[in-house]
Design a protein around this motif. Structure first.
Motif, PDB file in Angstrom:
ATOM      1  N   ARG A  44      -0.119  11.204  -0.935  1.00 60.60           N
ATOM      2  CA  ARG A  44      -1.229  10.908  -1.863  1.00 60.60           C
ATOM      3  C   ARG A  44      -2.103   9.783  -1.338  1.00 60.60           C
ATOM      4  NH1 ARG A  44      -0.345  13.282  -7.035  1.00 60.60           N
ATOM      5  NH2 ARG A  44       1.770  14.094  -7.124  1.00 60.60           N
ATOM      6  N   PHE A  45      -1.459   8.815  -0.703  1.00 62.40           N
ATOM      7  CA  PHE A  45      -2.189   7.678  -0.150  1.00 62.40           C
ATOM      8  C   PHE A  45      -3.142   8.150   0.955  1.00 62.40           C
ATOM      9  CE2 PHE A  45      -2.051   3.422   2.158  1.00 62.40           C
ATOM     10  CZ  PHE A  45      -2.627   2.687   1.134  1.00 62.40           C
ATOM     11  N   LEU A  68     -10.045   2.822  -0.596  1.00 62.63           N
ATOM     12  CA  LEU A  68      -9.040   3.283  -1.563  1.00 62.63           C
ATOM     13  C   LEU A  68      -9.626   3.413  -2.957  1.00 62.63           C
ATOM     14  CD1 LEU A  68      -5.567   1.723  -1.120  1.00 62.63           C
ATOM     15  CD2 LEU A  68      -6.292   4.100  -0.975  1.00 62.63           C
ATOM     16  N   THR A  73      -1.319  -0.186  10.080  1.00 62.05           N
ATOM     17  CA  THR A  73      -0.515  -1.281   9.524  1.00 62.05           C
ATOM     18  C   THR A  73       0.396  -0.755   8.414  1.00 62.05           C
ATOM     19  OG1 THR A  73      -2.307  -2.831   9.979  1.00 62.05           O
ATOM     20  CG2 THR A  73      -0.653  -3.545   8.372  1.00 62.05           C
ATOM     21  N   TYR A  74      -0.171   0.104   7.572  1.00 59.05           N
ATOM     22  CA  TYR A  74       0.622   0.704   6.488  1.00 59.05           C
ATOM     23  C   TYR A  74       1.762   1.546   7.052  1.00 59.05           C
ATOM     24  CZ  TYR A  74       1.831   4.048   2.810  1.00 59.05           C
ATOM     25  OH  TYR A  74       2.517   4.847   1.935  1.00 59.05           O
ATOM     26  N   TYR A 109       1.260  -1.882   1.772  1.00 57.83           N
ATOM     27  CA  TYR A 109       0.308  -2.363   2.783  1.00 57.83           C
ATOM     28  C   TYR A 109       0.147  -3.877   2.688  1.00 57.83           C
ATOM     29  CZ  TYR A 109      -4.259  -3.405   4.838  1.00 57.83           C
ATOM     30  OH  TYR A 109      -5.276  -3.974   5.553  1.00 57.83           O
ATOM     31  N   PHE A 127     -10.667  -1.507   3.659  1.00 59.24           N
ATOM     32  CA  PHE A 127      -9.561  -0.618   3.290  1.00 59.24           C
ATOM     33  C   PHE A 127      -9.476  -0.497   1.765  1.00 59.24           C
ATOM     34  CE2 PHE A 127      -4.795   0.252   3.326  1.00 59.24           C
ATOM     35  CZ  PHE A 127      -4.883   1.447   4.011  1.00 59.24           C
ATOM     36  N   ALA A 154       0.582   6.176  -7.831  1.00 58.66           N
ATOM     37  CA  ALA A 154       1.211   6.306  -6.507  1.00 58.66           C
ATOM     38  C   ALA A 154       0.435   5.494  -5.467  1.00 58.66           C
ATOM     39  CB  ALA A 154       1.284   7.778  -6.085  1.00 58.66           C
ATOM     40  N   LEU A 155      -0.890   5.479  -5.598  1.00 60.34           N
ATOM     41  CA  LEU A 155      -1.716   4.683  -4.689  1.00 60.34           C
ATOM     42  C   LEU A 155      -1.392   3.209  -4.790  1.00 60.34           C
ATOM     43  CD1 LEU A 155      -5.319   6.043  -5.067  1.00 60.34           C
ATOM     44  CD2 LEU A 155      -3.529   6.644  -3.467  1.00 60.34           C
ATOM     45  N   THR A 190      -7.250   1.307  11.583  1.00 58.98           N
ATOM     46  CA  THR A 190      -6.355   0.198  11.934  1.00 58.98           C
ATOM     47  C   THR A 190      -5.505  -0.200  10.722  1.00 58.98           C
ATOM     48  OG1 THR A 190      -8.271  -0.572  13.188  1.00 58.98           O
ATOM     49  CG2 THR A 190      -6.334  -1.972  13.209  1.00 58.98           C
ATOM     50  N   ALA A 191      -6.129  -0.271   9.547  1.00 65.62           N
ATOM     51  CA  ALA A 191      -5.392  -0.648   8.342  1.00 65.62           C
ATOM     52  C   ALA A 191      -4.316   0.393   8.018  1.00 65.62           C
ATOM     53  CB  ALA A 191      -6.352  -0.808   7.168  1.00 65.62           C
ATOM     54  N   LEU A 192      -4.639   1.657   8.249  1.00 63.46           N
ATOM     55  CA  LEU A 192      -3.650   2.703   7.992  1.00 63.46           C
ATOM     56  C   LEU A 192      -2.463   2.589   8.946  1.00 63.46           C
ATOM     57  CD1 LEU A 192      -3.155   5.256   6.242  1.00 63.46           C
ATOM     58  CD2 LEU A 192      -3.978   6.548   8.195  1.00 63.46           C
ATOM     59  N   LEU A 221      -7.257   8.030   1.039  1.00 65.92           N
ATOM     60  CA  LEU A 221      -7.995   7.407   2.136  1.00 65.92           C
ATOM     61  C   LEU A 221      -8.996   8.364   2.769  1.00 65.92           C
ATOM     62  CD1 LEU A 221      -5.921   5.124   4.412  1.00 65.92           C
ATOM     63  CD2 LEU A 221      -7.852   4.602   2.953  1.00 65.92           C
ATOM     64  N   ALA A 280       4.639  -0.320   8.371  1.00 61.55           N
ATOM     65  CA  ALA A 280       5.528  -0.867   7.334  1.00 61.55           C
ATOM     66  C   ALA A 280       6.581   0.152   6.887  1.00 61.55           C
ATOM     67  CB  ALA A 280       4.706  -1.342   6.134  1.00 61.55           C
ATOM     68  N   LEU A 281       6.343   1.431   7.186  1.00 63.50           N
ATOM     69  CA  LEU A 281       7.318   2.465   6.806  1.00 63.50           C
ATOM     70  C   LEU A 281       8.402   2.642   7.860  1.00 63.50           C
ATOM     71  CD1 LEU A 281       4.943   5.309   5.559  1.00 63.50           C
ATOM     72  CD2 LEU A 281       5.855   3.372   4.269  1.00 63.50           C
ATOM     73  N   GLU A 327     -11.246  -6.054   7.619  1.00 59.55           N
ATOM     74  CA  GLU A 327     -10.481  -4.807   7.636  1.00 59.55           C
ATOM     75  C   GLU A 327      -9.802  -4.553   6.289  1.00 59.55           C
ATOM     76  OE1 GLU A 327      -7.945  -4.219  11.137  1.00 59.55           O
ATOM     77  OE2 GLU A 327      -6.347  -3.790   9.702  1.00 59.55           O
ATOM     78  N   ASP A 338       5.910  11.829  -1.136  1.00 61.91           N
ATOM     79  CA  ASP A 338       4.829  12.136  -2.080  1.00 61.91           C
ATOM     80  C   ASP A 338       3.821  10.987  -2.111  1.00 61.91           C
ATOM     81  OD1 ASP A 338       3.672  13.599  -4.521  1.00 61.91           O
ATOM     82  OD2 ASP A 338       4.175  11.633  -5.366  1.00 61.91           O
ATOM     83  N   GLU A 339       4.341   9.764  -2.144  1.00 61.76           N
ATOM     84  CA  GLU A 339       3.468   8.593  -2.209  1.00 61.76           C
ATOM     85  C   GLU A 339       2.623   8.465  -0.938  1.00 61.76           C
ATOM     86  OE1 GLU A 339       5.434   4.938  -3.537  1.00 61.76           O
ATOM     87  OE2 GLU A 339       4.527   4.000  -1.780  1.00 61.76           O
TER      88      GLU A 339
END
Lengths: 217, 217
Positions: free
Chosen positions: A170-171, B175, A199-200, B200, B171, B192-193, A195-197, A175, A203-204, B167, A166-167
């Motif tokens: 929504r993110f 957001l 990176t996110y 991130y 970002f 949630a964001l 590019t930033a996305l 975006l 992290a998952l 960057e 869900d998080e």
């Protein structure tokens, strides 16, 4: 032979880019479609009715272009363009999906004008339930696809346990809306966001664990 | 004694929440300020002039509320609210700044109405340079603060080498715009964001390295 409804949709696109949403009239659209106002009203009773049909038309093109994910984890829709297989690699499919959503096909010099008109329409949605429902259809498609791909990624052991689908969904939605607004307000393109996305999303992903040596080796 | 200019700004806020931007008239604002249209026109020649003054007023309140970062890495502005010291802990200050930007003070039941009016104004900015400049002032403040805190974080060894301050700043801007649009279009709040953004930022932080044992121990 061209389809009159299709011609009117293209003319609506052109007229929105030229006049914006607030100032748009049925006359503008009739001019762009090279038809009479009477013949336009034959197909659509009002500007609002035509705009709703236009949003439905955009939605159909959007879902065809970006695809989705079906119940079995395959790529939904009729795409035969080599989309990553969601069941085999949900992470690759997720990144590809977000990339497709963030990068509409080049519309020449009118991309910013068109996004501006779309942002005007979004800002109207709290005042108009029918508009709100059409906008929600785009959001629901994005939300559902991202959510299901994250679930598939967790099941496949690609994404960390405890990742909240869900998080993430929504993110991504925020975006996508943010990228649209940045383009309208500041003329920015989305490459830095992309590019930033990444990176996110990195992290998952589960950290790589050294494989346990197999006994047979 | 209340300041007439301040009263008019508050009335403009109320009138925007009630009528939205497109339908807003000088009469609506005069009614909300409980003054005559003539006296409103004494202060502001036109709706556009009043709206520009209103955006300046919002910008002043915004920068006072969220603060910034000065050239020496301290927290800029006159805040005495225990903000994290940017020079001592740029990562904490960055997270606090983004949290403040994403969470405007509660405006009661009218927060969504107000954000809707702001989104309408943003959608007008490509058509109106003076609006565009006012909107850009908010963006520049956010961009500059995030950018400088990321640079400070890299210098302090908190953020990974190779982190791109441009960057990260873009970002965050996307957001912030996205959070506003999500609130308007879907009535969603930003919690949630916020969690996803923390994920991130965590990815930018240097992995902890075991300290080298000191010879003296």
């Amino acid at each position: 032979m061209s389809d009159p409804a299709d011609d009117i949709m293209r003319a609506t696109y052109d007229a929105l880019c030229r006049h914006g949403y607030a100032d748009l009239t049925m006359r503008h659209i009739a001019e762009a479609a090279d038809c009479s106002k009477a013949s336009l009203h034959y197909h659509y009773e009002s500007k609002q009715g035509l705009m709703l049909a236009f949003l439905d038309y955009l939605f159909e093109r959007f879902t065809e272009r970006v695809g989705g994910v079906d119940g079995e984890g395959g790529v939904a829709g009729e795409r035969a363009d080599g989309s990553a297989d969601a069941a085999a690699d949900p992470d690759a499919r997720l990144r590809e999906f977000v990339d497709d959503v963030l990068h509409p096909p080049a519309e020449g010099d009118t991309a910013r004008e068109f996004r501006t008109a779309l942002l005007e329409i979004k800002a109207q949605s709290p005042y108009d339930d029918a508009f709100g429902e059409r906008i929600a259809a785009f959001d629901d498609h994005i939300y559902g696809t991202v959510h299901d791909l994250v679930v598939a990624g967790i099941d496949a052991g690609v994404y960390r346990e405890g990742t909240d689908p869900d998080e993430v969904a929504r993110f991504v939605l925020a975006l996508v809306d943010g990228a649209q607004a940045r383009h309208v307000v500041a003329g920015e393109d989305v490459d830095a966001l992309q590019t930033a996305l990444e990176t996110y999303l990195d992290a998952l992903v589960q950290p790589t664990v050294e494989p346990t040596p197999e006994v047979s080796q």
